[in-house]
Write a protein that holds these residues in place. Sequence first.
Motif, PDB file in Angstrom:
ATOM      1  N   ALA A  95      12.624  -8.284   7.953  1.00 45.94           N
ATOM      2  CA  ALA A  95      12.567  -7.896   9.364  1.00 45.94           C
ATOM      3  C   ALA A  95      11.337  -7.046   9.651  1.00 45.94           C
ATOM      4  N   LEU A  96      11.012  -6.142   8.735  1.00 42.05           N
ATOM      5  CA  LEU A  96       9.862  -5.270   8.929  1.00 42.05           C
ATOM      6  C   LEU A  96       8.558  -6.056   8.896  1.00 42.05           C
ATOM      7  N   MET A  97       8.434  -6.985   7.956  1.00 38.30           N
ATOM      8  CA  MET A  97       7.215  -7.793   7.867  1.00 38.30           C
ATOM      9  C   MET A  97       7.035  -8.656   9.112  1.00 38.30           C
ATOM     10  N   ILE A  98       8.121  -9.291   9.549  1.00 37.24           N
ATOM     11  CA  ILE A  98       8.028 -10.136  10.742  1.00 37.24           C
ATOM     12  C   ILE A  98       7.656  -9.294  11.962  1.00 37.24           C
ATOM     13  N   SER A  99       8.286  -8.133  12.096  1.00 40.57           N
ATOM     14  CA  SER A  99       8.042  -7.272  13.245  1.00 40.57           C
ATOM     15  C   SER A  99       6.588  -6.802  13.299  1.00 40.57           C
ATOM     16  N   VAL A 100       6.077  -6.309  12.183  1.00 39.99           N
ATOM     17  CA  VAL A 100       4.703  -5.796  12.150  1.00 39.99           C
ATOM     18  C   VAL A 100       3.700  -6.924  12.367  1.00 39.99           C
ATOM     19  N   PHE A 101       3.919  -8.054  11.711  1.00 41.72           N
ATOM     20  CA  PHE A 101       3.003  -9.181  11.869  1.00 41.72           C
ATOM     21  C   PHE A 101       3.013  -9.691  13.304  1.00 41.72           C
ATOM     22  N   LEU A 102       4.204  -9.852  13.874  1.00 41.40           N
ATOM     23  CA  LEU A 102       4.310 -10.350  15.241  1.00 41.40           C
ATOM     24  C   LEU A 102       3.674  -9.372  16.229  1.00 41.40           C
ATOM     25  N   ARG A 103       3.884  -8.080  16.027  1.00 40.53           N
ATOM     26  CA  ARG A 103       3.280  -7.085  16.925  1.00 40.53           C
ATOM     27  C   ARG A 103       1.754  -7.171  16.875  1.00 40.53           C
ATOM     28  N   ALA A 104       1.207  -7.284  15.677  1.00 37.27           N
ATOM     29  CA  ALA A 104      -0.246  -7.357  15.551  1.00 37.27           C
ATOM     30  C   ALA A 104      -0.803  -8.607  16.238  1.00 37.27           C
ATOM     31  N   VAL A 105      -0.145  -9.741  16.048  1.00 39.18           N
ATOM     32  CA  VAL A 105      -0.604 -10.982  16.677  1.00 39.18           C
ATOM     33  C   VAL A 105      -0.523 -10.891  18.203  1.00 39.18           C
ATOM     34  N   LEU A 106       0.577 -10.356  18.700  1.00 40.75           N
ATOM     35  CA  LEU A 106       0.747 -10.231  20.153  1.00 40.75           C
ATOM     36  C   LEU A 106      -0.253  -9.249  20.755  1.00 40.75           C
ATOM     37  N   LEU A 107      -0.505  -8.144  20.076  1.00 35.73           N
ATOM     38  CA  LEU A 107      -1.486  -7.180  20.581  1.00 35.73           C
ATOM     39  C   LEU A 107      -2.889  -7.764  20.572  1.00 35.73           C
ATOM     40  N   ALA A 108      -3.224  -8.527  19.538  1.00 35.40           N
ATOM     41  CA  ALA A 108      -4.534  -9.184  19.499  1.00 35.40           C
ATOM     42  C   ALA A 108      -4.683 -10.138  20.685  1.00 35.40           C
ATOM     43  N   ALA A 109      -3.628 -10.896  20.974  1.00 38.75           N
ATOM     44  CA  ALA A 109      -3.670 -11.820  22.117  1.00 38.75           C
ATOM     45  C   ALA A 109      -3.765 -11.055  23.430  1.00 38.75           C
ATOM     46  N   LEU A 110      -3.084  -9.913  23.517  1.00 31.52           N
ATOM     47  CA  LEU A 110      -3.138  -9.096  24.729  1.00 31.52           C
ATOM     48  C   LEU A 110      -4.550  -8.571  24.950  1.00 31.52           C
ATOM     49  N   TRP A 111      -5.191  -8.088  23.875  1.00 35.59           N
ATOM     50  CA  TRP A 111      -6.567  -7.574  23.978  1.00 35.59           C
ATOM     51  C   TRP A 111      -7.537  -8.679  24.360  1.00 35.59           C
ATOM     52  N   THR A 145      12.664  -4.490  21.934  1.00 30.45           N
ATOM     53  CA  THR A 145      12.308  -4.567  23.358  1.00 30.45           C
ATOM     54  C   THR A 145      10.800  -4.489  23.554  1.00 30.45           C
ATOM     55  N   GLY A 146      10.116  -3.683  22.719  1.00 33.02           N
ATOM     56  CA  GLY A 146       8.658  -3.638  22.798  1.00 33.02           C
ATOM     57  C   GLY A 146       8.040  -4.986  22.480  1.00 33.02           C
ATOM     58  N   LEU A 147       8.552  -5.645  21.448  1.00 33.10           N
ATOM     59  CA  LEU A 147       8.067  -6.976  21.105  1.00 33.10           C
ATOM     60  C   LEU A 147       8.387  -7.982  22.209  1.00 33.10           C
ATOM     61  N   GLY A 148       9.583  -7.869  22.774  1.00 35.26           N
ATOM     62  CA  GLY A 148       9.967  -8.775  23.848  1.00 35.26           C
ATOM     63  C   GLY A 148       9.077  -8.639  25.064  1.00 35.26           C
ATOM     64  N   PHE A 149       8.728  -7.409  25.406  1.00 37.35           N
ATOM     65  CA  PHE A 149       7.853  -7.188  26.566  1.00 37.35           C
ATOM     66  C   PHE A 149       6.468  -7.761  26.313  1.00 37.35           C
ATOM     67  N   LEU A 150       5.937  -7.551  25.105  1.00 38.37           N
ATOM     68  CA  LEU A 150       4.630  -8.109  24.778  1.00 38.37           C
ATOM     69  C   LEU A 150       4.648  -9.639  24.844  1.00 38.37           C
ATOM     70  N   ALA A 151       5.684 -10.240  24.258  1.00 34.78           N
ATOM     71  CA  ALA A 151       5.780 -11.695  24.239  1.00 34.78           C
ATOM     72  C   ALA A 151       5.901 -12.259  25.650  1.00 34.78           C
ATOM     73  N   GLY A 152       6.737 -11.630  26.476  1.00 32.90           N
ATOM     74  CA  GLY A 152       6.935 -12.120  27.837  1.00 32.90           C
ATOM     75  C   GLY A 152       5.657 -12.090  28.651  1.00 32.90           C
ATOM     76  N   MET A 153       4.833 -11.061  28.475  1.00 31.27           N
ATOM     77  CA  MET A 153       3.569 -10.976  29.219  1.00 31.27           C
ATOM     78  C   MET A 153       2.627 -12.125  28.882  1.00 31.27           C
ATOM     79  N   LEU A 154       2.744 -12.656  27.667  1.00 34.42           N
ATOM     80  CA  LEU A 154       1.774 -13.654  27.198  1.00 34.42           C
ATOM     81  C   LEU A 154       2.290 -15.087  27.272  1.00 34.42           C
ATOM     82  N   MET A 155       3.548 -15.270  27.625  1.00 34.97           N
ATOM     83  CA  MET A 155       4.137 -16.612  27.600  1.00 34.97           C
ATOM     84  C   MET A 155       3.762 -17.477  28.798  1.00 34.97           C
ATOM     85  N   VAL A 156       3.393 -16.829  29.904  1.00 31.78           N
ATOM     86  CA  VAL A 156       3.005 -17.559  31.108  1.00 31.78           C
ATOM     87  C   VAL A 156       1.696 -17.008  31.628  1.00 31.78           C
ATOM     88  N   PRO A 157       0.957 -17.763  32.433  1.00 31.61           N
ATOM     89  CA  PRO A 157      -0.326 -17.288  32.972  1.00 31.61           C
ATOM     90  C   PRO A 157      -0.153 -16.052  33.846  1.00 31.61           C
TER      91      PRO A 157
END
Length: 290
Positions: A152-168, A278-290
Amino acid sequence: MSSETDQEPDSQVETRSRKTRDQHQVWLHGGKALAADTAACVRFFSRLPLPAVNTEDDPMSPPDFVRIARAAPLAGAIIALPAAGVGVALGFTQLPLLAVAVLLTAVLAATTGALHEDGLSDVADGFFGGATRERRLDIMKDSRIGAFGALALMISVFLRAVLLAALWQKFGPADAALLFLAGEALSRMLLVWQWQCLPSARPEGLGARFGKPSRSTVQQAFLVTLPVMLPAFFLLSLPALLLALVIAIAAAHATGRLAVTKIGGATGDVLGAVQQLTGLGFLAGMLMVP
């Protein structure tokens, strides 16, 4: 007669002036109390060495979450400021954005002492590694990490990093940092919401030691979150904003329901898991649609 009429306006002016002074005193006291509550939350949820901010703030007194939890969203944004600053500074360099996001994630974890990451890991180990309520609670108290927690920790950290990179990449360093801070504030507000909604899984747990937020506290936490969320209302499209909020709220609710099913309520680890998911969910939701 003329002297009486001359005195009447003066008395009205004095009354209005007194009311204005009283209102200023109320606002001043309210502002100092909120600052003190925010400082208390920053100390509890992070490793930041924050001194007393005013006369209302006593760093040595134990936190009273019946009251101070209202400031948790604002504290979340403050705690995330060092990570956001690193993200902005490195985002304007030629460093790959995934590397920027990894460093941002590392700074955030160092600032919080990996408090919420530890909660997510313990929840994964306990919920999926134990067959009974008592066994799950025992596993969650164990400081050692198991297979479910590590995964769970590996998935969470990896997913957060990928989502933040996409956000930037999508919004640029400055705007992305504001959205990142908004997500950190929102995740703490949802943490407070679930804390208030869920029964305590342990009689001697977090609520017994430091108090439990009231419904009024949750309402105040919502109001405190709104100013930090303002950039999201301007930077995101309506579908992206709504989807991000829906996913974050659904993640908080689902985690809370799972906690009730597995262990009968909330613990500090469960609240940490709520914040992370919830932090991961918010990041993912922002990036799922234009």
